[in-house]
Design an enzyme around this catalytic site. Structure first.
Site, mmCIF file in Angstrom:
data_model
loop_
_atom_site.group_PDB
_atom_site.id
_atom_site.type_symbol
_atom_site.label_atom_id
_atom_site.label_comp_id
_atom_site.label_asym_id
_atom_site.label_seq_id
_atom_site.Cartn_x
_atom_site.Cartn_y
_atom_site.Cartn_z
ATOM 1 N N TYR A 179 0.857 -1.193 0.000
ATOM 2 C CA TYR A 179 0.000 0.000 0.000
ATOM 3 C C TYR A 179 0.894 1.244 0.000
ATOM 4 O O TYR A 179 2.045 1.195 0.468
ATOM 5 C CB TYR A 179 -0.895 0.002 1.251
ATOM 6 C CG TYR A 179 -1.990 -1.034 1.187
ATOM 7 C CD1 TYR A 179 -3.249 -0.707 0.704
ATOM 8 C CD2 TYR A 179 -1.754 -2.342 1.587
ATOM 9 C CE1 TYR A 179 -4.251 -1.668 0.625
ATOM 10 C CE2 TYR A 179 -2.751 -3.304 1.515
ATOM 11 C CZ TYR A 179 -3.999 -2.954 1.031
ATOM 12 O OH TYR A 179 -4.982 -3.901 0.952
ATOM 13 N N TYR A 191 -0.645 -10.544 -1.039
ATOM 14 C CA TYR A 191 0.494 -9.918 -0.344
ATOM 15 C C TYR A 191 0.536 -10.399 1.110
ATOM 16 O O TYR A 191 -0.483 -10.831 1.648
ATOM 17 C CB TYR A 191 0.399 -8.387 -0.406
ATOM 18 C CG TYR A 191 -0.780 -7.802 0.342
ATOM 19 C CD1 TYR A 191 -0.727 -7.571 1.707
ATOM 20 C CD2 TYR A 191 -1.963 -7.487 -0.326
ATOM 21 C CE1 TYR A 191 -1.809 -7.043 2.391
ATOM 22 C CE2 TYR A 191 -3.050 -6.960 0.341
ATOM 23 C CZ TYR A 191 -2.963 -6.741 1.706
ATOM 24 O OH TYR A 191 -4.035 -6.234 2.380
ATOM 25 N N ARG A 248 -2.499 -12.658 2.370
ATOM 26 C CA ARG A 248 -3.905 -12.369 2.097
ATOM 27 C C ARG A 248 -4.120 -12.544 0.592
ATOM 28 O O ARG A 248 -3.306 -12.073 -0.213
ATOM 29 C CB ARG A 248 -4.241 -10.903 2.443
ATOM 30 C CG ARG A 248 -4.096 -10.572 3.927
ATOM 31 C CD ARG A 248 -5.208 -9.643 4.352
ATOM 32 N NE ARG A 248 -6.485 -10.302 4.178
ATOM 33 C CZ ARG A 248 -7.639 -9.680 3.957
ATOM 34 N NH1 ARG A 248 -7.675 -8.370 3.846
ATOM 35 N NH2 ARG A 248 -8.758 -10.359 3.813
ATOM 36 N N HIS A 291 -7.140 -8.630 -3.303
ATOM 37 C CA HIS A 291 -8.456 -8.036 -3.029
ATOM 38 C C HIS A 291 -8.412 -6.534 -3.245
ATOM 39 O O HIS A 291 -7.334 -5.931 -3.258
ATOM 40 C CB HIS A 291 -8.897 -8.331 -1.594
ATOM 41 C CG HIS A 291 -7.931 -7.817 -0.568
ATOM 42 N ND1 HIS A 291 -6.882 -8.570 -0.108
ATOM 43 C CD2 HIS A 291 -7.837 -6.621 0.061
ATOM 44 C CE1 HIS A 291 -6.184 -7.868 0.761
ATOM 45 N NE2 HIS A 291 -6.741 -6.676 0.885
ATOM 46 N N HIS A 336 -10.304 -3.160 -1.431
ATOM 47 C CA HIS A 336 -11.131 -2.744 -0.282
ATOM 48 C C HIS A 336 -12.179 -1.716 -0.722
ATOM 49 O O HIS A 336 -11.885 -0.834 -1.549
ATOM 50 C CB HIS A 336 -10.272 -2.025 0.766
ATOM 51 C CG HIS A 336 -9.282 -2.887 1.456
ATOM 52 N ND1 HIS A 336 -9.476 -3.375 2.720
ATOM 53 C CD2 HIS A 336 -8.056 -3.332 1.077
ATOM 54 C CE1 HIS A 336 -8.423 -4.076 3.090
ATOM 55 N NE2 HIS A 336 -7.542 -4.071 2.108
#
Ligand code: BEZ
Ligand code: FE
Length: 295
Positions: free
Chosen positions: A164, A199, A220, A223, A225
């Site tokens: 991120y 990730y 994870r 995806h 969010h």
């Protein structure tokens, strides 16, 4: 003094939890007393079941101490602990029971940033122009399938390397791969992005070490969010997951729900790619979010 000649306050292994619970009867906040009674009864039951050595108990204390020391403005190791042992998902489930067909919720995670840029429909959130091009689109509807005007979609995701923007402040542009979109009268949304990749959650702290000791991986599944909200409706915190991700069945935070698993399809269509402003070939993901009215 009790009938058998013992004092009521003296420590006794069998009555250990009762003693502590009795000491809290003067609590000013009844909910706090009730919660602490449950915590104490369960904790004492665990200790009685496990019978830790003193050394083992110190290992547990050290783990909690290190977990606290790891916390900063950008790192909440206690939430990671809660996430990786299913507690965050359980609290989420208890607080977000929805009628069938409504969009289900999942964990928020630590990487949401309030007030990300407000964008126009069709804008890109990929400020680096890296990764595989993706168009995300769909509608926001109510329980009857009617389009919701003025719904806000707050979107964020990791880049093609699994980081991120807030994890790479000197590498990625600020507010990369995040943005907010507001639906018009047709309830439709669409934006351009890059295909998400699986990730690892931050695993260089005590929670990561615990996972390794338990033989668990830190990944994870890929995806995106979303927080979807609209005036008069219950807001939802959720994700959309890539159906073909190798970690779909073993998300380290147990965040996957069947209804949130989406097809991400590849298209080789230069005409359509040019029309929507993406390079060819590109990927697409479509999803309808169904919101429930506020109680
Ligand atoms: C996330 O998806 O951003 C996330 C969720 C829980 C823990 C760590 C990361
Ligand atoms: Fe995430």
């Amino acid at each position: 003094m009790t009938a058998d000649g013992t004092t009521q306050f003296a420590f006794d292994e069998a009555r250990s939890a009762d003693l502590v619970v009795a000491a809290m009867t003067g609590a000013k906040n009844e909910r706090l007393r009730q919660v602490m009674e449950s915590v104490i009864r369960h904790l004492h039951a665990v200790v009685k079941e496990v019978e830790p050595t003193e050394e083992e108990w110190m290992t547990a204390i050290k783990f909690l101490t290190e977990t606290g020391h790891m916390c900063t403005e950008w790192r909440q190791e206690f939430i990671l602990f809660s996430d990786t042992f299913g507690v965050s998902m359980l609290v989420d489930a208890i607080n977000n029971r929805k009628p069938s067909g409504a969009t289900e919720t999942t964990v928020l995670g630590p990487f949401h940033v309030a007030s990300s840029p407000l964008k126009k429909m069709g804008d890109t959130i990929n400020l680096e122009d890296k990764g595989e091009p993706l168009i995300v689109s769909g509608t926001v509807v109510d329980e009857n399938g009617k389009a919701i005007e003025g719904a806000m979609l707050d979107v964020w995701q990791a880049n093609s390397e699994g980081f991120y923007d807030v994890q790479q402040k000197d590498i990625q542009p600020d507010m990369n791969l995040r943005g907010r979109f507001v639906t018009g009268a047709d309830g439709r949304y669409w934006f351009r992005s890059s295909k998400p990749l699986f990730y690892p959650i931050p695993h260089d702290g005590p929670v990561g070490a615990l996972l390794r000791n338990l033989g668990r991986h830190p990944y994870r599944p890929a995806h995106i969010h979303f927080i979807v909200s609209a005036p008069g409706y219950q807001p939802i915190v959720t994700h959309l997951f890539d159906k073909n991700d190798p970690y779909l069945a073993s998300d380290v935070v147990f965040g996957v729900k069947d209804s949130l698993v989406s097809e991400i399809n590849q298209h080789d269509d230069p005409g359509r790619a040019a029309e929507i402003g993406l390079q060819n070939p590109f990927w697409s993901l479509q999803h309808e979010f169904k919101l429930v009215r506020e109680k």
